[in-house]
Design a protein around this motif. Structure first.
Motif, PDB file in Angstrom:
ATOM      1  N   ARG A  61      38.258  43.440  50.608  1.00 18.41           N
ATOM      2  CA  ARG A  61      38.089  43.482  49.146  1.00 18.41           C
ATOM      3  C   ARG A  61      37.047  42.441  48.732  1.00 18.41           C
ATOM      4  O   ARG A  61      36.891  41.414  49.388  1.00 18.41           O
ATOM      5  N   TRP A  62      36.313  42.789  47.657  1.00 21.21           N
ATOM      6  CA  TRP A  62      35.398  41.803  47.093  1.00 21.21           C
ATOM      7  C   TRP A  62      36.202  40.698  46.449  1.00 21.21           C
ATOM      8  O   TRP A  62      37.285  40.932  45.911  1.00 21.21           O
ATOM      9  N   VAL A  63      35.683  39.489  46.492  1.00 25.72           N
ATOM     10  CA  VAL A  63      36.286  38.366  45.786  1.00 25.72           C
ATOM     11  C   VAL A  63      35.758  38.396  44.374  1.00 25.72           C
ATOM     12  O   VAL A  63      34.537  38.401  44.160  1.00 25.72           O
ATOM     13  N   THR A  64      36.653  38.448  43.408  1.00 26.22           N
ATOM     14  CA  THR A  64      36.221  38.466  42.011  1.00 26.22           C
ATOM     15  C   THR A  64      36.064  37.031  41.516  1.00 26.22           C
ATOM     16  O   THR A  64      36.876  36.180  41.823  1.00 26.22           O
ATOM     17  N   PRO A  65      34.993  36.797  40.765  1.00 30.86           N
ATOM     18  CA  PRO A  65      34.743  35.425  40.290  1.00 30.86           C
ATOM     19  C   PRO A  65      35.777  34.954  39.298  1.00 30.86           C
ATOM     20  O   PRO A  65      36.552  35.639  38.771  1.00 30.86           O
ATOM     21  N   ASN A 125      33.176  51.109  44.650  1.00 30.89           N
ATOM     22  CA  ASN A 125      33.843  52.228  43.989  1.00 30.89           C
ATOM     23  C   ASN A 125      35.339  52.016  43.808  1.00 30.89           C
ATOM     24  O   ASN A 125      35.893  52.352  42.760  1.00 30.89           O
ATOM     25  N   ASP A 126      36.006  51.479  44.842  1.00 31.98           N
ATOM     26  CA  ASP A 126      37.464  51.423  44.847  1.00 31.98           C
ATOM     27  C   ASP A 126      38.038  50.017  44.735  1.00 31.98           C
ATOM     28  O   ASP A 126      39.233  49.865  44.506  1.00 31.98           O
ATOM     29  N   GLY A 127      37.228  49.001  44.956  1.00 32.01           N
ATOM     30  CA  GLY A 127      37.709  47.622  44.888  1.00 32.01           C
ATOM     31  C   GLY A 127      38.338  47.134  46.177  1.00 32.01           C
ATOM     32  O   GLY A 127      38.280  45.954  46.487  1.00 32.01           O
ATOM     33  N   VAL A 128      38.965  48.042  46.929  1.00 27.26           N
ATOM     34  CA  VAL A 128      39.640  47.692  48.183  1.00 27.26           C
ATOM     35  C   VAL A 128      39.347  48.805  49.186  1.00 27.26           C
ATOM     36  O   VAL A 128      39.272  49.974  48.821  1.00 27.26           O
TER      37      VAL A 128
END
Length: 86
Positions: free
Chosen positions: A82-86, A66-69
């Motif tokens: 945080r998710w690692v973005t490809p 939802n929030d990214g962080v």
């Protein structure tokens, strides 16, 4: 259980930015790193639920989606995921 997705975690001054392939492993390592840090009992209980409770992985994954962080207080320190973005 959430599908495998890279997640980066950091606790300033305690855990440098570290990337994990499994959210469950990241949460386990974070809990081990912060559980004995000085903090109030309510903060400790909140972190226990967020990092080590039965719904922890789902809770964190939903917040990251939802929030990214996700930032969580732990006494004087702050946990950041945080998710690692490809």
């Amino acid at each position: 259980m959430t599908p495998a997705r890279l997640v980066t975690v950091e606790v300033a001054g305690l855990v440098p930015p570290t990337t994990y392939a499994l959210l469950s492993k990241a949460l386990s390592d974070l809990w081990a790193a912060v559980r004995f840090q000085p903090m109030s009992r309510p903060q400790w209980q909140q972190l226990e639920c967020c990092l080590a409770g039965p719904g922890a992985e789902r809770f964190v994954a939903e917040r990251l989606d939802n929030d990214g962080v996700l930032e969580l207080p732990a006494g004087e320190i702050r946990i950041r995921l945080r998710w690692v973005t490809p």
